[in-house]
Design a protein around this motif. Sequence first.
Motif, PDB file in Angstrom:
ATOM      1  N   LEU A   1      -6.016  -4.903  -9.447  1.00  0.00           N
ATOM      2  CA  LEU A   1      -5.590  -4.638  -8.072  1.00  0.00           C
ATOM      3  C   LEU A   1      -4.792  -3.344  -7.971  1.00  0.00           C
ATOM      4  N   GLU A   2      -3.887  -3.125  -8.922  1.00  0.00           N
ATOM      5  CA  GLU A   2      -3.050  -1.922  -8.883  1.00  0.00           C
ATOM      6  C   GLU A   2      -3.862  -0.654  -9.109  1.00  0.00           C
ATOM      7  N   SER A   3      -5.057  -0.779  -9.691  1.00  0.00           N
ATOM      8  CA  SER A   3      -5.887   0.400  -9.942  1.00  0.00           C
ATOM      9  C   SER A   3      -6.735   0.780  -8.725  1.00  0.00           C
ATOM     10  N   ILE A   4      -6.743  -0.060  -7.701  1.00  0.00           N
ATOM     11  CA  ILE A   4      -7.533   0.233  -6.499  1.00  0.00           C
ATOM     12  C   ILE A   4      -6.835   1.319  -5.689  1.00  0.00           C
ATOM     13  N   LYS A   5      -7.634   2.263  -5.215  1.00  0.00           N
ATOM     14  CA  LYS A   5      -7.115   3.404  -4.448  1.00  0.00           C
ATOM     15  C   LYS A   5      -6.224   2.932  -3.303  1.00  0.00           C
ATOM     16  N   GLY A   6      -5.047   3.525  -3.204  1.00  0.00           N
ATOM     17  CA  GLY A   6      -4.135   3.251  -2.100  1.00  0.00           C
ATOM     18  C   GLY A   6      -3.099   2.179  -2.382  1.00  0.00           C
TER      19      GLY A   6
ATOM     20  N   MET B   1       0.830  -1.198   0.000  1.00  0.00           N
ATOM     21  CA  MET B   1       0.000   0.000   0.000  1.00  0.00           C
ATOM     22  C   MET B   1       0.873   1.260   0.000  1.00  0.00           C
ATOM     23  N   LYS B   2       0.324   2.323  -0.561  1.00  0.00           N
ATOM     24  CA  LYS B   2       1.019   3.614  -0.548  1.00  0.00           C
ATOM     25  C   LYS B   2       1.127   4.113   0.890  1.00  0.00           C
ATOM     26  N   LYS B   3       2.143   4.897   1.129  1.00  0.00           N
ATOM     27  CA  LYS B   3       2.332   5.490   2.458  1.00  0.00           C
ATOM     28  C   LYS B   3       1.118   6.329   2.848  1.00  0.00           C
ATOM     29  N   SER B   4       0.491   6.935   1.856  1.00  0.00           N
ATOM     30  CA  SER B   4      -0.649   7.821   2.102  1.00  0.00           C
ATOM     31  C   SER B   4      -1.987   7.084   2.207  1.00  0.00           C
ATOM     32  N   ALA B   5      -1.996   5.757   2.047  1.00  0.00           N
ATOM     33  CA  ALA B   5      -3.250   4.997   2.086  1.00  0.00           C
ATOM     34  C   ALA B   5      -3.903   5.123   3.461  1.00  0.00           C
ATOM     35  N   ASP B   6      -5.177   5.494   3.462  1.00  0.00           N
ATOM     36  CA  ASP B   6      -5.888   5.649   4.733  1.00  0.00           C
ATOM     37  C   ASP B   6      -6.629   4.355   5.088  1.00  0.00           C
TER      38      ASP B   6
ATOM     39  N   LEU C   1      -7.493   0.744   2.993  1.00  0.00           N
ATOM     40  CA  LEU C   1      -7.127  -0.577   3.519  1.00  0.00           C
ATOM     41  C   LEU C   1      -8.356  -1.475   3.669  1.00  0.00           C
ATOM     42  N   ASP C   2      -9.422  -0.916   4.211  1.00  0.00           N
ATOM     43  CA  ASP C   2     -10.650  -1.691   4.382  1.00  0.00           C
ATOM     44  C   ASP C   2     -11.199  -2.142   3.035  1.00  0.00           C
ATOM     45  N   HIS C   3     -11.110  -1.270   2.043  1.00  0.00           N
ATOM     46  CA  HIS C   3     -11.640  -1.595   0.716  1.00  0.00           C
ATOM     47  C   HIS C   3     -10.887  -2.769   0.086  1.00  0.00           C
ATOM     48  N   ILE C   4      -9.572  -2.731   0.093  1.00  0.00           N
ATOM     49  CA  ILE C   4      -8.790  -3.815  -0.531  1.00  0.00           C
ATOM     50  C   ILE C   4      -8.982  -5.117   0.244  1.00  0.00           C
TER      51      ILE C   4
ATOM     52  N   LEU D   1     -10.709  -8.651  -1.273  1.00  0.00           N
ATOM     53  CA  LEU D   1     -10.068  -9.963  -1.229  1.00  0.00           C
ATOM     54  C   LEU D   1     -10.889 -10.987  -0.444  1.00  0.00           C
ATOM     55  N   ILE D   2     -11.410 -10.586   0.684  1.00  0.00           N
ATOM     56  CA  ILE D   2     -12.167 -11.513   1.535  1.00  0.00           C
ATOM     57  C   ILE D   2     -13.440 -11.968   0.833  1.00  0.00           C
TER      58      ILE D   2
END
Length: 71
Positions: A53-58, A5-10, A14-17, A21-22
């Motif tokens: 996956l890479e297009s998902i925010k964060g 995840m990017k350093k700036s990912a909130d 994180l919850d979205h990704i 997956l789940i």
Amino acid sequence: MLIIMKKSADDEALDHIKEFLITRNFDIHQSTGVNRTIIGVIGDTESLDLLELESIKGVLQVIRIMKEEEP
């Protein structure tokens, strides 16, 4: 598979990704460091599209870990 995840990912990113997956029946292992969060994806990840996956925010980077060849 590892999702970095990017350093700036909130927390929302994180919850979205993780939910993404789940709901696709993958187990995850989250490792949170000072500068980065890495999500280990456990399961048969062949069905996952790296570009999606890479297009998902964060998401910064997705690394597929290849199966070891049997001798």
